[in-house]
Scaffold this active site. Sequence first.
Site, PDB file in Angstrom:
ATOM      1  N   ARG A 191      -7.052  10.902  -6.274  1.00  0.00           N
ATOM      2  CA  ARG A 191      -8.297  10.140  -6.152  1.00  0.00           C
ATOM      3  C   ARG A 191      -9.503  11.062  -6.318  1.00  0.00           C
ATOM      4  O   ARG A 191     -10.491  10.698  -6.957  1.00  0.00           O
ATOM      5  CB  ARG A 191      -8.363   9.404  -4.815  1.00  0.00           C
ATOM      6  CG  ARG A 191      -9.519   8.420  -4.759  1.00  0.00           C
ATOM      7  CD  ARG A 191      -9.681   7.790  -3.419  1.00  0.00           C
ATOM      8  NE  ARG A 191      -9.948   8.779  -2.399  1.00  0.00           N
ATOM      9  CZ  ARG A 191     -10.137   8.496  -1.109  1.00  0.00           C
ATOM     10  NH1 ARG A 191     -10.078   7.263  -0.693  1.00  0.00           N
ATOM     11  NH2 ARG A 191     -10.375   9.449  -0.253  1.00  0.00           N
ATOM     12  N   ARG A 241       0.815  -1.228   0.000  1.00  0.00           N
ATOM     13  CA  ARG A 241       0.000   0.000   0.000  1.00  0.00           C
ATOM     14  C   ARG A 241       0.843   1.271   0.000  1.00  0.00           C
ATOM     15  O   ARG A 241       0.424   2.283   0.572  1.00  0.00           O
ATOM     16  CB  ARG A 241      -0.934   0.045   1.218  1.00  0.00           C
ATOM     17  CG  ARG A 241      -2.053  -0.964   1.170  1.00  0.00           C
ATOM     18  CD  ARG A 241      -3.247  -0.432   0.402  1.00  0.00           C
ATOM     19  NE  ARG A 241      -4.175  -1.526   0.118  1.00  0.00           N
ATOM     20  CZ  ARG A 241      -5.255  -1.787   0.839  1.00  0.00           C
ATOM     21  NH1 ARG A 241      -5.581  -1.019   1.849  1.00  0.00           N
ATOM     22  NH2 ARG A 241      -6.034  -2.792   0.511  1.00  0.00           N
ATOM     23  N   ASP A 260      -6.367  -3.156  -7.658  1.00  0.00           N
ATOM     24  CA  ASP A 260      -6.970  -3.819  -6.503  1.00  0.00           C
ATOM     25  C   ASP A 260      -7.116  -5.296  -6.815  1.00  0.00           C
ATOM     26  O   ASP A 260      -7.199  -5.681  -7.978  1.00  0.00           O
ATOM     27  CB  ASP A 260      -8.337  -3.219  -6.170  1.00  0.00           C
ATOM     28  CG  ASP A 260      -8.710  -3.552  -4.738  1.00  0.00           C
ATOM     29  OD1 ASP A 260      -8.227  -2.870  -3.828  1.00  0.00           O
ATOM     30  OD2 ASP A 260      -9.450  -4.535  -4.539  1.00  0.00           O
ATOM     31  N   TYR A 284     -14.526 -12.562  -0.478  1.00  0.00           N
ATOM     32  CA  TYR A 284     -15.231 -11.313  -0.819  1.00  0.00           C
ATOM     33  C   TYR A 284     -16.451 -11.587  -1.702  1.00  0.00           C
ATOM     34  O   TYR A 284     -17.496 -10.954  -1.560  1.00  0.00           O
ATOM     35  CB  TYR A 284     -14.288 -10.338  -1.530  1.00  0.00           C
ATOM     36  CG  TYR A 284     -13.305  -9.682  -0.591  1.00  0.00           C
ATOM     37  CD1 TYR A 284     -13.682  -8.596   0.189  1.00  0.00           C
ATOM     38  CD2 TYR A 284     -12.002 -10.151  -0.468  1.00  0.00           C
ATOM     39  CE1 TYR A 284     -12.794  -7.986   1.068  1.00  0.00           C
ATOM     40  CE2 TYR A 284     -11.102  -9.549   0.403  1.00  0.00           C
ATOM     41  CZ  TYR A 284     -11.506  -8.476   1.173  1.00  0.00           C
ATOM     42  OH  TYR A 284     -10.627  -7.886   2.043  1.00  0.00           O
ATOM     43  N   ARG A 326      -3.644   6.346   0.924  1.00  0.00           N
ATOM     44  CA  ARG A 326      -4.246   7.525   1.554  1.00  0.00           C
ATOM     45  C   ARG A 326      -3.370   8.285   2.530  1.00  0.00           C
ATOM     46  O   ARG A 326      -3.699   9.400   2.899  1.00  0.00           O
ATOM     47  CB  ARG A 326      -5.555   7.111   2.241  1.00  0.00           C
ATOM     48  CG  ARG A 326      -6.667   6.841   1.262  1.00  0.00           C
ATOM     49  CD  ARG A 326      -7.802   6.096   1.918  1.00  0.00           C
ATOM     50  NE  ARG A 326      -7.354   4.752   2.280  1.00  0.00           N
ATOM     51  CZ  ARG A 326      -8.119   3.844   2.877  1.00  0.00           C
ATOM     52  NH1 ARG A 326      -9.350   4.150   3.213  1.00  0.00           N
ATOM     53  NH2 ARG A 326      -7.639   2.649   3.146  1.00  0.00           N
TER      54      ARG A 326
HETATM   55  O1  CP3 Z   1       0.266  -1.856  -2.413  1.00  0.00           O
HETATM   56  C1  CP3 Z   1      -0.011  -0.965  -3.233  1.00  0.00           C
HETATM   57  O2  CP3 Z   1       0.377   0.229  -3.111  1.00  0.00           O
HETATM   58  C2  CP3 Z   1      -0.813  -1.330  -4.448  1.00  0.00           C
HETATM   59  C3  CP3 Z   1      -2.201  -1.103  -4.353  1.00  0.00           C
HETATM   60  C4  CP3 Z   1      -3.137  -2.062  -3.684  1.00  0.00           C
HETATM   61  C5  CP3 Z   1      -4.425  -1.658  -3.283  1.00  0.00           C
HETATM   62  N1  CP3 Z   1      -5.127  -2.758  -2.878  1.00  0.00           N
HETATM   63  C6  CP3 Z   1      -4.912  -0.283  -3.325  1.00  0.00           C
HETATM   64  C7  CP3 Z   1      -6.055   0.079  -2.488  1.00  0.00           C
HETATM   65  C8  CP3 Z   1      -3.039  -3.431  -3.434  1.00  0.00           C
HETATM   66  C9  CP3 Z   1      -1.865  -4.368  -3.620  1.00  0.00           C
HETATM   67  C10 CP3 Z   1      -4.312  -3.852  -2.944  1.00  0.00           C
HETATM   68  C11 CP3 Z   1      -4.643  -5.247  -2.630  1.00  0.00           C
HETATM   69  C12 CP3 Z   1      -5.858  -5.543  -1.855  1.00  0.00           C
HETATM   70  N2  CP3 Z   1      -7.098  -5.026  -2.016  1.00  0.00           N
HETATM   71  C13 CP3 Z   1      -5.952  -6.540  -0.871  1.00  0.00           C
HETATM   72  C14 CP3 Z   1      -4.839  -7.460  -0.464  1.00  0.00           C
HETATM   73  C15 CP3 Z   1      -3.837  -6.731   0.320  1.00  0.00           C
HETATM   74  C16 CP3 Z   1      -4.220  -6.487   1.720  1.00  0.00           C
HETATM   75  O3  CP3 Z   1      -4.291  -5.305   2.098  1.00  0.00           O
HETATM   76  O4  CP3 Z   1      -4.431  -7.457   2.435  1.00  0.00           O
HETATM   77  C17 CP3 Z   1      -7.262  -6.564  -0.394  1.00  0.00           C
HETATM   78  C18 CP3 Z   1      -7.811  -7.455   0.697  1.00  0.00           C
HETATM   79  C19 CP3 Z   1      -8.003  -5.605  -1.139  1.00  0.00           C
HETATM   80  C20 CP3 Z   1      -9.449  -5.300  -1.053  1.00  0.00           C
HETATM   81  C21 CP3 Z   1      -9.641  -3.918  -0.623  1.00  0.00           C
HETATM   82  N3  CP3 Z   1      -9.403  -2.824  -1.412  1.00  0.00           N
HETATM   83  C22 CP3 Z   1     -10.074  -3.472   0.638  1.00  0.00           C
HETATM   84  C23 CP3 Z   1     -10.420  -4.376   1.799  1.00  0.00           C
HETATM   85  C24 CP3 Z   1     -10.107  -2.068   0.587  1.00  0.00           C
HETATM   86  C25 CP3 Z   1     -10.533  -1.133   1.648  1.00  0.00           C
HETATM   87  C26 CP3 Z   1      -9.356  -0.960   2.527  1.00  0.00           C
HETATM   88  C27 CP3 Z   1      -9.455   0.254   3.388  1.00  0.00           C
HETATM   89  O5  CP3 Z   1      -8.475   0.402   4.136  1.00  0.00           O
HETATM   90  O6  CP3 Z   1     -10.397   1.045   3.284  1.00  0.00           O
HETATM   91  C28 CP3 Z   1      -9.640  -1.682  -0.689  1.00  0.00           C
HETATM   92  C29 CP3 Z   1      -9.453  -0.297  -1.171  1.00  0.00           C
HETATM   93  C30 CP3 Z   1      -8.068   0.102  -1.522  1.00  0.00           C
HETATM   94  N4  CP3 Z   1      -7.207  -0.630  -2.300  1.00  0.00           N
HETATM   95  C31 CP3 Z   1      -7.445   1.340  -1.191  1.00  0.00           C
HETATM   96  C32 CP3 Z   1      -6.190   1.343  -1.808  1.00  0.00           C
HETATM   97  C33 CP3 Z   1      -5.171   2.453  -1.818  1.00  0.00           C
HETATM   98  C34 CP3 Z   1      -8.076   2.460  -0.385  1.00  0.00           C
HETATM   99  C35 CP3 Z   1      -9.130   3.041  -1.245  1.00  0.00           C
HETATM  100  C36 CP3 Z   1      -9.280   4.512  -1.125  1.00  0.00           C
HETATM  101  O7  CP3 Z   1      -8.448   5.260  -1.671  1.00  0.00           O
HETATM  102  O8  CP3 Z   1     -10.275   4.914  -0.511  1.00  0.00           O
END
Ligand code: CP3
Length: 353
Positions: A39, A26, A76, A153, A30
């Site tokens: 975003r 990540r 994602d 999911y 944010r």
């Molecule tokens: O690592 C990186 O910088 C690459 C980007 C990346 C994102 N999601 C961006 C993201 C990666 C590798 C993921 C993978 C992902 N997505 C996983 C596996 C990794 C982990 O964290 O366990 C999972 C379970 C998801 C599903 C997902 N996407 C969730 C549960 C959420 C909400 C998380 C939250 O904290 O709100 C997302 C959204 C998401 N994916 C964000 C980002 C930067 C936040 C979205 C936003 O900007 O509001």
Amino acid sequence: MTLRNDRLLKALLGEQVDVTPVWMMRQAGRYLPEYRNTRKQAGDFLSLCKSPQLACEVTMQPLRRYPFDAAILFSDILTIPDAMGQGLYFSEGEGPKFRNVIRTAADVEQLPEVNIADELSYVTDAVSVIRKELNGSVPLIGFSGSPWTLATYMIEGGGSKDFRIAKQFMYDNPEAMHLLLDKLASAVTDYLNAQILAGAQAVQIFDTWGGILSSRAYQNFSLVYMNKIITNLKKENEGRQVPVILFTKNGGQWLESIADSGCQAVGLDWTTEIGDARSRIGDRVALQGNMDPSILYASPAVIREEVATILQSFGQGNGHVFNLGHGITPEVNPDNVAHFVEAVHELSQPYHN
Ligand code: CP3
């Protein structure tokens, strides 16, 4: 094209490096004000993922601030279920949600095969645009979710605290669950191979929810499908091996079998002592991790101390990629990330003589 900084690729293969390479799960996210701006410009998170230009922009943002040794594709894991017609959306503050959920064997049977080139071209386009923008500076990591993690999911219809519906489905309908996981494994294989062909130089499989399973269920419902994916991945591109990192959160007790999956590196969360992990699996595979992301809330001195402790725990030699044990959280002060990266590069030098 020659890669000016190939520490990550070398460390993933256990080869000699000058300092321990570092990146963060990540790292584009944010906690960075410029990410929040982009975003906003995109409208929402999913539109950001679906625009190759903007996905490239946010992928590059952390690299402009910090000397990370890798970029990770901004996307994602839920793009695959979205491409299968599940209707992914993100409601502010609630995380991911699906309009259509999988609840019966018939739902699984009706699930269409994904044509990556049609449905997910925005991802492979992003990979190409990012590679061009990186211009040989650091390698690009591609990624996917594991079949089990994606299935949770798809069945729950979003995130979950206890995975009640997904687990009930697995126990009541093991055959339908296996069919779902098989369909997902084949989609993930095609997806990762498409990312590799488009220019991803390493790939990570995120098994974020493998650790909620019993040992037996983990082997049968998660690990076997990841083994199968790894077996069918393109091993080499542009004349270099494409290493696979397998990250099972809370998978510490299964390290030996994860290391036998065919991956080149095992991602560790912060609950396993990295030195113990290394003595258990030796130098068969590289290790990635594993600082508690919450350490980044502490002072620079504490961050530096923790980096030093993890480096010492891993010990002398190669095969370590520094990372957090899970993603960085939105509330972290970006200045602390600079201290973290600097500490890894400075303090790791003596371990690579
Ligand atoms: O690592 C990186 O910088 C690459 C980007 C990346 C994102 N999601 C961006 C993201 C990666 C590798 C993921 C993978 C992902 N997505 C996983 C596996 C990794 C982990 O964290 O366990 C999972 C379970 C998801 C599903 C997902 N996407 C969730 C549960 C959420 C909400 C998380 C939250 O904290 O709100 C997302 C959204 C998401 N994916 C964000 C980002 C930067 C936040 C979205 C936003 O900007 O509001």
